[in-house]
Design a protein around this motif. Sequence first.
Motif, PDB file in Angstrom:
ATOM      1  N   SER A 156       0.846  -1.179   0.000  1.00 39.91           N
ATOM      2  CA  SER A 156       0.000   0.000   0.000  1.00 39.91           C
ATOM      3  C   SER A 156       0.890   1.240   0.000  1.00 39.91           C
ATOM      4  O   SER A 156       2.107   1.156  -0.013  1.00 39.91           O
ATOM      5  CB  SER A 156      -0.895   0.008   1.243  1.00 39.91           C
ATOM      6  OG  SER A 156      -0.127   0.326   2.388  1.00 39.91           O
ATOM      7  N   SER A 157       0.242   2.387   0.026  1.00 38.91           N
ATOM      8  CA  SER A 157       1.000   3.642   0.094  1.00 38.91           C
ATOM      9  C   SER A 157       0.926   4.228   1.490  1.00 38.91           C
ATOM     10  O   SER A 157       0.977   5.439   1.669  1.00 38.91           O
ATOM     11  CB  SER A 157       0.430   4.637  -0.923  1.00 38.91           C
ATOM     12  OG  SER A 157      -0.951   4.841  -0.709  1.00 38.91           O
TER      13      SER A 157
ATOM     14  N   ARG B 112      -7.280   2.149   2.963  1.00 41.78           N
ATOM     15  CA  ARG B 112      -8.138   2.542   1.834  1.00 41.78           C
ATOM     16  C   ARG B 112      -8.428   4.046   1.874  1.00 41.78           C
ATOM     17  O   ARG B 112      -8.488   4.710   0.833  1.00 41.78           O
ATOM     18  CB  ARG B 112      -9.432   1.746   1.852  1.00 41.78           C
ATOM     19  CG  ARG B 112      -9.262   0.249   1.784  1.00 41.78           C
ATOM     20  CD  ARG B 112      -8.633  -0.227   0.485  1.00 41.78           C
ATOM     21  NE  ARG B 112      -8.432  -1.670   0.517  1.00 41.78           N
ATOM     22  CZ  ARG B 112      -7.279  -2.265   0.809  1.00 41.78           C
ATOM     23  NH1 ARG B 112      -6.212  -1.520   1.088  1.00 41.78           N
ATOM     24  NH2 ARG B 112      -7.188  -3.577   0.813  1.00 41.78           N
TER      25      ARG B 112
ATOM     26  N   GLU C 122      -5.370   5.836   0.594  1.00 43.03           N
ATOM     27  CA  GLU C 122      -5.231   5.651  -0.850  1.00 43.03           C
ATOM     28  C   GLU C 122      -6.256   6.476  -1.621  1.00 43.03           C
ATOM     29  O   GLU C 122      -5.990   6.939  -2.735  1.00 43.03           O
ATOM     30  CB  GLU C 122      -5.364   4.169  -1.196  1.00 43.03           C
ATOM     31  CG  GLU C 122      -4.200   3.326  -0.709  1.00 43.03           C
ATOM     32  CD  GLU C 122      -4.372   1.849  -0.974  1.00 43.03           C
ATOM     33  OE1 GLU C 122      -3.353   1.135  -0.997  1.00 43.03           O
ATOM     34  OE2 GLU C 122      -5.523   1.391  -1.159  1.00 43.03           O
TER      35      GLU C 122
ATOM     36  N   ALA D  12       0.197   8.528   5.093  1.00 38.96           N
ATOM     37  CA  ALA D  12       0.527   8.341   3.690  1.00 38.96           C
ATOM     38  C   ALA D  12       2.043   8.404   3.525  1.00 38.96           C
ATOM     39  O   ALA D  12       2.714   9.233   4.146  1.00 38.96           O
ATOM     40  CB  ALA D  12      -0.140   9.429   2.855  1.00 38.96           C
TER      41      ALA D  12
END
Length: 381
Positions: free
Chosen positions: A3-4, A95, A98, A220
């Motif tokens: 993921s980021s 989520r 993102e 993030a």
Amino acid sequence: MSSSASIVGTGESPYTRYPVPGTSTSSIIADAVARALANANLSIHDVDGFGVSSFTLGPDHAIDLAWRLGMRLTWLMQDTNGGASAGGMLQHAVRAIEAGDASVIVLAAGDVMDRDAFTHLVAHYNSATEDHLAPLPMSGPNALFAMQTTRQMQALGLERSDYGQVVTSQRRWASTNPGAVYRNILTLDDYLAAPMVASPLGRYDCVPPVTGADAVIVTADERGTSGPRARILAVTASYNSDDQRGDGLVTGLADVSPRAWELASVEPEDVDVVSVYDDYPSMVVAQLADMGFVNPGRDMSSFIAEKIATHALPVNTSGGQLSAGQAGSAGGMHGLVEVARQLHGQAVGRQVDARIGVVSGYGMVLYRHGSCANVAVLEAV
């Protein structure tokens, strides 16, 4: 495929068996949040997302607590799924990041779990408990998991001494963790001599309730921080996997773990540290098997003796809930905090050489066993 988002801070409000009179759920969660923000070198004004899980926060809700903490948010959630709440909130937080809904998210869980709160919780956990379990002459889910443990013993050829090696191994980890409530070394003889609670479960097989709270900071990746990061490689979840018809020997992790390994591009053999939800030692065994840490056909007793008892596979390095204590809904978050600390290099006194860490969540007893399960794979970067 990672993921980021990463975990960049952890915090734990000290666990205690007997909370000071006047201690509130809001205050201990606030303390855990403050510790996590300080650990990440962030302030409350940096936060734009907040998720919380608690059995005893009421009558307040997530928004009430966010207001009391001085948060101004663009993302908010409240999870009610107990031992699976940390993984569930983490999945949603990734989520949200993102999608651009938030960039600094605090996830927290905690409870004041004194005698009155615990008694009320086990009697009114849900309608299944109120209607069918509470009227029985038993306390909480102990009898349910005594039956599950008996079936597991028969299916895998395990003895009480095998479970004792799980418990005493975790107690050795706890002896090096200043945050664990129970730190005195526990011998196998001590374990076997303990009074029965619900045969074959003895005193040390049943998770002790404590008061406390845990929190993590998820950001993030592009936001950047100067401290260590635990990148979130994968989070997968399962709900109502067996329609409450299973025997408890297989959890929802069996269905979703292969997807987690695929997304993370790693295998169980690559894992350096793992925290599994340990309300009972039989559930440690079940989750490790379901996630693929035990090769099919391998004798489970030898796996316990060779991997868990020797600390060759670092499992529940905080001592787990069986020794650190179960702070209500914080039980699942406790394991996430511990693995993140290990990957950050901040597990003072018990640090292992860890690049890949795994956390499993499990919980919400309905008529039978846990109906919610999830697994997160993290990487130190």
